[in-house]
Design an enzyme around this catalytic site. Sequence first.
Site, PDB file in Angstrom:
ATOM      1  N   MET A  36       0.845  -1.200   0.000  1.00 31.69           N
ATOM      2  CA  MET A  36       0.000   0.000   0.000  1.00 31.69           C
ATOM      3  C   MET A  36       0.882   1.252   0.000  1.00 31.69           C
ATOM      4  O   MET A  36       0.416   2.347   0.301  1.00 31.69           O
ATOM      5  CB  MET A  36      -0.935  -0.001   1.206  1.00 31.69           C
ATOM      6  CG  MET A  36      -1.904  -1.188   1.181  1.00 31.69           C
ATOM      7  SD  MET A  36      -3.443  -0.876   2.038  1.00 31.69           S
ATOM      8  CE  MET A  36      -2.865  -0.631   3.694  1.00 31.69           C
ATOM      9  N   HIS A  43       9.214  -3.408   3.623  1.00 29.26           N
ATOM     10  CA  HIS A  43       8.763  -3.616   2.240  1.00 29.26           C
ATOM     11  C   HIS A  43       9.957  -3.897   1.329  1.00 29.26           C
ATOM     12  O   HIS A  43       9.916  -4.780   0.478  1.00 29.26           O
ATOM     13  CB  HIS A  43       8.089  -2.341   1.702  1.00 29.26           C
ATOM     14  CG  HIS A  43       6.836  -1.927   2.405  1.00 29.26           C
ATOM     15  ND1 HIS A  43       6.744  -0.786   3.161  1.00 29.26           N
ATOM     16  CD2 HIS A  43       5.604  -2.481   2.434  1.00 29.26           C
ATOM     17  CE1 HIS A  43       5.523  -0.653   3.625  1.00 29.26           C
ATOM     18  NE2 HIS A  43       4.802  -1.667   3.210  1.00 29.26           N
ATOM     19  N   GLY A 153       4.933 -10.419   3.927  1.00 26.48           N
ATOM     20  CA  GLY A 153       5.598 -10.299   5.222  1.00 26.48           C
ATOM     21  C   GLY A 153       4.870 -11.083   6.311  1.00 26.48           C
ATOM     22  O   GLY A 153       3.641 -11.093   6.378  1.00 26.48           O
ATOM     23  N   ASP A 156       2.327  -9.346   8.963  1.00 22.15           N
ATOM     24  CA  ASP A 156       0.869  -9.466   8.851  1.00 22.15           C
ATOM     25  C   ASP A 156       0.541 -10.958   8.719  1.00 22.15           C
ATOM     26  O   ASP A 156       0.171 -11.447   7.652  1.00 22.15           O
ATOM     27  CB  ASP A 156       0.377  -8.675   7.646  1.00 22.15           C
ATOM     28  CG  ASP A 156       0.741  -7.205   7.774  1.00 22.15           C
ATOM     29  OD1 ASP A 156       0.027  -6.482   8.468  1.00 22.15           O
ATOM     30  OD2 ASP A 156       1.792  -6.791   7.234  1.00 22.15           O
ATOM     31  N   SER A 191       6.424  -0.406  10.234  1.00 21.48           N
ATOM     32  CA  SER A 191       5.070  -0.306   9.698  1.00 21.48           C
ATOM     33  C   SER A 191       4.863   1.109   9.170  1.00 21.48           C
ATOM     34  O   SER A 191       5.377   2.068   9.751  1.00 21.48           O
ATOM     35  CB  SER A 191       4.053  -0.572  10.820  1.00 21.48           C
ATOM     36  OG  SER A 191       2.780  -0.122  10.445  1.00 21.48           O
ATOM     37  N   SER A 192       4.128   1.220   8.081  1.00 21.81           N
ATOM     38  CA  SER A 192       3.817   2.559   7.560  1.00 21.81           C
ATOM     39  C   SER A 192       3.069   3.362   8.621  1.00 21.81           C
ATOM     40  O   SER A 192       3.157   4.586   8.668  1.00 21.81           O
ATOM     41  CB  SER A 192       2.954   2.451   6.303  1.00 21.81           C
ATOM     42  OG  SER A 192       3.553   1.584   5.370  1.00 21.81           O
TER      43      SER A 192
HETATM   44  P1  AMP Z   1       1.432  -2.966   3.470  1.00 26.18           P
HETATM   45  O1  AMP Z   1       1.993  -1.891   2.604  1.00 26.18           O
HETATM   46  O2  AMP Z   1       1.363  -2.609   4.913  1.00 26.18           O
HETATM   47  O3  AMP Z   1       0.137  -3.523   2.914  1.00 26.18           O
HETATM   48  O4  AMP Z   1       2.464  -4.187   3.418  1.00 26.18           O
HETATM   49  C1  AMP Z   1       2.877  -4.748   2.196  1.00 26.18           C
HETATM   50  C2  AMP Z   1       3.688  -5.995   2.477  1.00 26.18           C
HETATM   51  O5  AMP Z   1       4.814  -5.661   3.271  1.00 26.18           O
HETATM   52  C3  AMP Z   1       2.908  -7.066   3.254  1.00 26.18           C
HETATM   53  O6  AMP Z   1       3.256  -8.355   2.758  1.00 26.18           O
HETATM   54  C4  AMP Z   1       3.411  -6.859   4.666  1.00 26.18           C
HETATM   55  O7  AMP Z   1       3.310  -8.016   5.472  1.00 26.18           O
HETATM   56  C5  AMP Z   1       4.859  -6.506   4.394  1.00 26.18           C
HETATM   57  N1  AMP Z   1       5.452  -5.810   5.548  1.00 26.18           N
HETATM   58  C6  AMP Z   1       4.979  -4.708   6.190  1.00 26.18           C
HETATM   59  N2  AMP Z   1       5.769  -4.400   7.242  1.00 26.18           N
HETATM   60  C7  AMP Z   1       6.763  -5.326   7.274  1.00 26.18           C
HETATM   61  C8  AMP Z   1       7.875  -5.555   8.118  1.00 26.18           C
HETATM   62  N3  AMP Z   1       8.147  -4.777   9.163  1.00 26.18           N
HETATM   63  N4  AMP Z   1       8.678  -6.615   7.855  1.00 26.18           N
HETATM   64  C9  AMP Z   1       8.418  -7.432   6.790  1.00 26.18           C
HETATM   65  N5  AMP Z   1       7.374  -7.272   5.953  1.00 26.18           N
HETATM   66  C10 AMP Z   1       6.552  -6.236   6.188  1.00 26.18           C
END
Ligand code: AMP
Length: 288
Positions: A36, A43, A153, A156, A191-192
């Site tokens: 996202m 990421h 990741g 999640d 985390s974002s």
């Molecule tokens: P998001 O942008 O939050 O939807 O995350 C996109 C991908 O990045 C998902 O597969 C998440 O699980 C992964 N992700 C987010 N934060 C982390 C982190 N700290 N370590 C590893 N993967 C992550």
Amino acid sequence: MPILFTDMKIVKTIQEMQALSEDLRKEKRIGFVPTMGYLHKGHLSLVKKARELGDIVVVSIFVNPIQFGPTEDLSKYPRDFQKDATLLEEEKTDIIFSPDSKEVYPEGYSTYIQVKELENYLCGQSRTGHFTGVATVVAKLFHIVKPHFAVFGQKDYQQLRIIEKMVKDLNMDIEIVPYPTVREKDGLAMSSRNTYLNPAEREKALLIYASIKKVEELFKKGQRKASTLRDEAMKVLRSKDGVDIEYVSICNPDTLIEVDQVKNKALLAIACRVGKTRLIDNIILMEA
Ligand code: AMP
């Protein structure tokens, strides 16, 4: 002024992405990382993994409206496309797919994917419809990007399990590659949403990792009773005011059903609110 990227393609339409992938996948192995945006090192580790395993790396940046509840942070979710694109180019990403909402959900859109059972536990209890939104968008992205594999990741964890189950149940010919949680130096899971935390809240958020470490320590010393491990985690989380616990769960890592006693391995998963920010973290407890 928009920056021009020399080797990286930015694709906005489904038609163009499908045509590109159709062509590329004849000879190349396509790796996919759905995100996202507002990218951090977590990421980017997923992107590195995809780069290592594949010939072509596609990263999607799409803030998926249907996975946000009515009181959640869709409108204020952080975005910075130019910065994301610069970071992705540094990681040698081949294609960014970043459609707008109407492209993905045109008027009259009405098909949803529900992965039953797994969506009932952990975050599914408070975030009604969230995982239907996630499974639906990921299924759509898989049909658009046509990857051979996709990296997700473990941060999640429930999302990862739901995607694995969807792929299995729907016979999707895509390998799901899990990637461990990337943390800040002090242990906070990247985390974002960490950007919402003010300095005092960020300090309190460290209790989440502290509680995980505490449980891990007790587990290593032989404690296997889930209620004791859970209580100890709660004690750490409650040691300062301002961390509202949503759940602390010790459950089967495959079914996400709570266990009484840890046998071989279990998932410790935590969700908390620090100020207005909802944070999650987890770890697998495993016999040595
Ligand atoms: P998001 O942008 O939050 O939807 O995350 C996109 C991908 O990045 C998902 O597969 C998440 O699980 C992964 N992700 C987010 N934060 C982390 C982190 N700290 N370590 C590893 N993967 C992550």
